[in-house]
Structures are given as structure tokens and as C-alpha cells.
Scaffold this active site. Structure first.
Site, PDB file in Angstrom:
ATOM      1  N   GLU A 194      -5.304  -4.916  10.765  1.00  0.00           N
ATOM      2  CA  GLU A 194      -4.267  -3.899  10.932  1.00  0.00           C
ATOM      3  C   GLU A 194      -4.519  -3.108  12.212  1.00  0.00           C
ATOM      4  O   GLU A 194      -5.286  -2.133  12.196  1.00  0.00           O
ATOM      5  CB  GLU A 194      -4.298  -2.930   9.748  1.00  0.00           C
ATOM      6  CG  GLU A 194      -4.061  -3.583   8.408  1.00  0.00           C
ATOM      7  CD  GLU A 194      -3.545  -2.568   7.403  1.00  0.00           C
ATOM      8  OE1 GLU A 194      -2.440  -2.765   6.895  1.00  0.00           O
ATOM      9  OE2 GLU A 194      -4.227  -1.564   7.157  1.00  0.00           O
TER      10      GLU A 194
ATOM     11  N   GLY B 262       2.516   2.338  10.753  1.00  0.00           N
ATOM     12  CA  GLY B 262       3.460   3.443  10.581  1.00  0.00           C
ATOM     13  C   GLY B 262       4.185   3.853  11.854  1.00  0.00           C
ATOM     14  O   GLY B 262       4.828   4.893  11.898  1.00  0.00           O
TER      15      GLY B 262
ATOM     16  N   SER C  17       3.547  -1.949  10.402  1.00  0.00           N
ATOM     17  CA  SER C  17       5.006  -1.985  10.617  1.00  0.00           C
ATOM     18  C   SER C  17       5.620  -3.341  10.281  1.00  0.00           C
ATOM     19  O   SER C  17       6.557  -3.793  10.954  1.00  0.00           O
ATOM     20  CB  SER C  17       5.350  -1.566  12.053  1.00  0.00           C
ATOM     21  OG  SER C  17       4.940  -0.239  12.282  1.00  0.00           O
TER      22      SER C  17
ATOM     23  N   HIS D 262      -9.547   1.199   5.134  1.00  0.00           N
ATOM     24  CA  HIS D 262      -8.254   1.374   5.816  1.00  0.00           C
ATOM     25  C   HIS D 262      -8.460   2.331   6.991  1.00  0.00           C
ATOM     26  O   HIS D 262      -9.241   3.284   6.896  1.00  0.00           O
ATOM     27  CB  HIS D 262      -7.218   1.933   4.835  1.00  0.00           C
ATOM     28  CG  HIS D 262      -5.830   1.907   5.386  1.00  0.00           C
ATOM     29  ND1 HIS D 262      -5.389   2.832   6.296  1.00  0.00           N
ATOM     30  CD2 HIS D 262      -4.804   1.043   5.200  1.00  0.00           C
ATOM     31  CE1 HIS D 262      -4.141   2.546   6.632  1.00  0.00           C
ATOM     32  NE2 HIS D 262      -3.761   1.459   5.980  1.00  0.00           N
TER      33      HIS D 262
ATOM     34  N   GLU E  21      -6.788   4.719   8.039  1.00  0.00           N
ATOM     35  CA  GLU E  21      -6.545   6.132   7.727  1.00  0.00           C
ATOM     36  C   GLU E  21      -7.782   6.752   7.086  1.00  0.00           C
ATOM     37  O   GLU E  21      -8.066   7.941   7.271  1.00  0.00           O
ATOM     38  CB  GLU E  21      -5.301   6.258   6.832  1.00  0.00           C
ATOM     39  CG  GLU E  21      -4.019   6.007   7.634  1.00  0.00           C
ATOM     40  CD  GLU E  21      -2.847   5.472   6.842  1.00  0.00           C
ATOM     41  OE1 GLU E  21      -2.871   5.518   5.594  1.00  0.00           O
ATOM     42  OE2 GLU E  21      -1.892   4.983   7.474  1.00  0.00           O
TER      43      GLU E  21
ATOM     44  N   ASN F 262       0.862  -1.182   0.000  1.00  0.00           N
ATOM     45  CA  ASN F 262       0.000   0.000   0.000  1.00  0.00           C
ATOM     46  C   ASN F 262       0.899   1.233   0.000  1.00  0.00           C
ATOM     47  O   ASN F 262       1.493   1.569   1.013  1.00  0.00           O
ATOM     48  CB  ASN F 262      -0.885  -0.054   1.259  1.00  0.00           C
ATOM     49  CG  ASN F 262      -1.711   1.193   1.458  1.00  0.00           C
ATOM     50  OD1 ASN F 262      -1.794   2.043   0.568  1.00  0.00           O
ATOM     51  ND2 ASN F 262      -2.329   1.309   2.630  1.00  0.00           N
ATOM     52  N   TRP F 263       0.976   1.880  -1.153  1.00  0.00           N
ATOM     53  CA  TRP F 263       1.915   3.005  -1.287  1.00  0.00           C
ATOM     54  C   TRP F 263       1.390   4.286  -0.649  1.00  0.00           C
ATOM     55  O   TRP F 263       2.128   5.273  -0.536  1.00  0.00           O
ATOM     56  CB  TRP F 263       2.218   3.257  -2.763  1.00  0.00           C
ATOM     57  CG  TRP F 263       2.912   2.118  -3.472  1.00  0.00           C
ATOM     58  CD1 TRP F 263       3.281   0.908  -2.945  1.00  0.00           C
ATOM     59  CD2 TRP F 263       3.318   2.096  -4.843  1.00  0.00           C
ATOM     60  NE1 TRP F 263       3.889   0.137  -3.904  1.00  0.00           N
ATOM     61  CE2 TRP F 263       3.918   0.849  -5.088  1.00  0.00           C
ATOM     62  CE3 TRP F 263       3.218   3.010  -5.901  1.00  0.00           C
ATOM     63  CZ2 TRP F 263       4.429   0.491  -6.331  1.00  0.00           C
ATOM     64  CZ3 TRP F 263       3.716   2.653  -7.152  1.00  0.00           C
ATOM     65  CH2 TRP F 263       4.324   1.408  -7.359  1.00  0.00           C
ATOM     66  N   LYS F 264       0.117   4.318  -0.314  1.00  0.00           N
ATOM     67  CA  LYS F 264      -0.497   5.508   0.311  1.00  0.00           C
ATOM     68  C   LYS F 264      -0.250   6.760  -0.549  1.00  0.00           C
ATOM     69  O   LYS F 264      -0.222   6.654  -1.773  1.00  0.00           O
ATOM     70  CB  LYS F 264       0.005   5.669   1.750  1.00  0.00           C
ATOM     71  CG  LYS F 264      -0.207   4.388   2.564  1.00  0.00           C
ATOM     72  CD  LYS F 264       0.021   4.557   4.040  1.00  0.00           C
ATOM     73  CE  LYS F 264      -0.165   3.216   4.733  1.00  0.00           C
ATOM     74  NZ  LYS F 264      -0.052   3.301   6.179  1.00  0.00           N
TER      75      LYS F 264
ATOM     76  N   GLY G  72       2.800  -1.119   4.254  1.00  0.00           N
ATOM     77  CA  GLY G  72       2.839   0.309   3.942  1.00  0.00           C
ATOM     78  C   GLY G  72       4.260   0.750   3.650  1.00  0.00           C
ATOM     79  O   GLY G  72       4.802   0.504   2.570  1.00  0.00           O
ATOM     80  N   GLY G  73       4.888   1.369   4.629  1.00  0.00           N
ATOM     81  CA  GLY G  73       6.224   1.959   4.467  1.00  0.00           C
ATOM     82  C   GLY G  73       7.228   1.079   3.742  1.00  0.00           C
ATOM     83  O   GLY G  73       7.897   1.531   2.803  1.00  0.00           O
TER      84      GLY G  73
HETATM   85  P1  PGA Z   1       2.851   0.339   7.621  1.00  0.00           P
HETATM   86  O1  PGA Z   1       1.363   0.502   7.039  1.00  0.00           O
HETATM   87  O2  PGA Z   1       3.397  -0.946   7.060  1.00  0.00           O
HETATM   88  O3  PGA Z   1       3.581   1.548   7.141  1.00  0.00           O
HETATM   89  O4  PGA Z   1       2.716   0.288   9.108  1.00  0.00           O
HETATM   90  C1  PGA Z   1       0.526  -0.596   6.861  1.00  0.00           C
HETATM   91  C2  PGA Z   1      -0.791  -0.155   6.284  1.00  0.00           C
HETATM   92  O5  PGA Z   1      -1.259   0.931   6.640  1.00  0.00           O
HETATM   93  O6  PGA Z   1      -1.397  -0.867   5.464  1.00  0.00           O
END
Ligand code: PGA
Length: 251
Positions: free
Chosen positions: A168, A174, A214, A96, A98, A9-11, A235-236
Site C-alpha cells: 500500500e 485515501g 484508492s 497499516h 496509518e 478495511n473500514w477504518k 479502504g474508502g
Molecule cells: P483507500 O485505503 O482504499 O481508502 O485508499 C486503503 C487502505 O488504507 O487500506
């Protein structure tokens, strides 16, 4: 045997050019080989979908990070499930944390998006997860149960088969503080149990449940070794082709 999935997930990251470069690097690494039974998905921003579709080999699936709650209409700035499908994506991340937190997406809205995605031949990657205070208050199972009941369990069994669930925990996203292997297994087992209770043992056994929060090459092997953890939503670490491939190879 359930398929394993690693989804990136590149956000809100990468320009189109950077995104194409990243997708090409992932392509090159994946071409070297994939562990058996593992599927790879990337979820770039909307603007990149059609362009990235052109550079991806059939070994890598394409996902959007969200879709509109309506099929079409006067909703400036929104992107519908049918538009996403027409750009070449096969999956869409829905609910998600977010989106739920920063854009006030309710369980009801999330449920509507899941249905629109399925109607448009997109496989939803349905996210659920508790906040830190909910974990500390030990109400995390109730929180997840409610998110699944309102967001997903309206679907009939056949439709659910096209849904990927991602657990999640919000406190792990993050933050660099991943769930422990035990915490992840406990929740994945619980989610599978809820699917079994609502649908059937067979469907529960087939349900793919990803862990997110993470996840990186150093902790993925331990997390993925759990019997109910079928991969990750990353994510990251998915912004580095090398780290992402490292996670894929954790199986
Ligand atoms: P993260 O994000 O790996 O940066 O913690 C995961 C996600 O939000 O899907």
C-alpha cells in the site's frame, strides 16, 4: 493457483448498527455469487467484531484492523490477538501505514504483532508501503525491503504461509490517486522476488500479495489483471457494499 482476496478495511467508520447493516448488504451481494477462487474479508472496528461475526456467512472472512503488541497485562485500551480470535475473527491487519505514521509503530513492534497474531491462530494481513518523498527519491524498493526484512522475514517458511502481504503506497491511500497498473505490478513482482530470495520459489509463488490505495470499481480490473497482484485491501470504497462488490467482481 494462488487464491485471490478482496479485503475491506473500514477504518474508524460506522457505528455498530451501521456496521451490521453494511456487513449484511455485503452478505446479500456475495450470496448472488463470487468469481471463482476469490475470498472476501471485512475488517470492521474492534467493537463490531463479535456482532458482525453473527451475521456473516462462511463466505466472508472477518479481520481486525490491529492488535496489541503484548499478549495481556496492564495496557488500558488495548485489544489482544487472543481477544480478537475469541471474537470470531480469522485475520488481523498489521502494520497499516496509518498505524505506523500516526501511532509511531516501529518495524520491531509490527514484527512482534505478527508473531502474536500467528500464535493466536490469526492470519496477519501485513502492510508495507513507501511515502511520497521516498518514491520521489527513488528509494521505494529499499523502503519495502526493510519493512519486509524487519517485520516479516524473521518468520520461518511454514509460518509465512499464513501471512497475506498488502502493498500500500502511502501516497495512494485515501488520496484518490492510485498506483498505476505498472507501478503496482513492479512492486508486487519485487516483493515476490524478495520472498523467493529469502525463502523459496514455491513459497514466493504461493504468496498472496494485495494492492491497497484508492482502489475502486473503475481501476480494480486493470490493477487486478497484473500477474503478481492477487487482489486488494480496500479502504474508502469498502464502505459502500455496491462498490466493494464491484471491486470483488473485477476478477
Ligand atoms: P483507500 O485505503 O482504499 O481508502 O485508499 C486503503 C487502505 O488504507 O487500506
Amino acid at each position: 493457483m494462488r487464491r485471490k482476496i478482496v479485503a475491506g478495511n473500514w477504518k474508524l467508520n460506522t457505528t455498530l448498527q451501521e456496521g451490521i447493516k453494511l456487513a449484511s448488504s455485503v452478505n446479500d451481494l456475495v450470496a448472488k455469487g463470487l468469481p471463482e477462487n476469490v475470498d472476501v474479508i471485512v475488517a470492521p472496528p474492534f467493537t463490531h467484531l463479535a456482532g458482525i461475526k453473527k451475521v456473516l456467512t462462511e463466505k466472508i472472512g472477518l479481520a481486525a484492523q490491529n492488535c496489541a503488541a503484548e499478549p495481556s497485562g496492564a495496557l488500558t485500551g488495548e485489544v489482544s490477538a487472543s481477544m480478537i480470535r475469541s471474537a470470531g475473527a480469522e485475520y488481523v491487519i498489521i502494520g497499516h501505514s496509518e498505524r505506523r505514521i500516526y501511532f509511531n509503530e516501529s518495524d520491531l513492534e509490527v514484527a512482534g504483532k505478527v508473531k502474536l497474531a500467528l500464535e493466536n491462530d490469526l492470519k496477519p494481513i501485513f502492510c508495507c508501503g513507501e511515502k511520497l518523498h521516498e518514491r520521489e527519491k527513488l528509494i521505494y524498493t529499499e523502503v519495502i525491503k526493510k519493512q519486509l526484512e524487519y517485520g516479516l522475514f524473521d518468520l520461518d517458511e511454514e509460518k509465512l504461509k499464513n501471512v497475506i502481504i498488502a502493498y500500500e503506497p502511502v501516497w495512494a491511500i485515501g488520496t484518490g490517486k492510485n498506483a498505476t497498473s505498472e507501478q503496482a505490478q513492479e512492486m508486487h513482482q519485487y516483493i515476490r522476488h524478495l520472498v523467493e530470495e529469502k525463502y523459496s520459489t514455491r513459497t514466493a509463488e504461493e504468496q498472496v500479495i494485495l494492492y491497497g490505495g484508492s482502489c475502486k470499481p473503475s481501476n480494480a480490473p486493470e490493477l487486478f489483471a497484473n500477474k503478481d497482484v492477487d487482489g486488494g485491501l480496500i479502504g474508502g470504497a469498502s464502505l459502500s457494499a455496491k462498490d466493494f462488490y464491484g471491486i470483488i467482481n473485477s476478477f
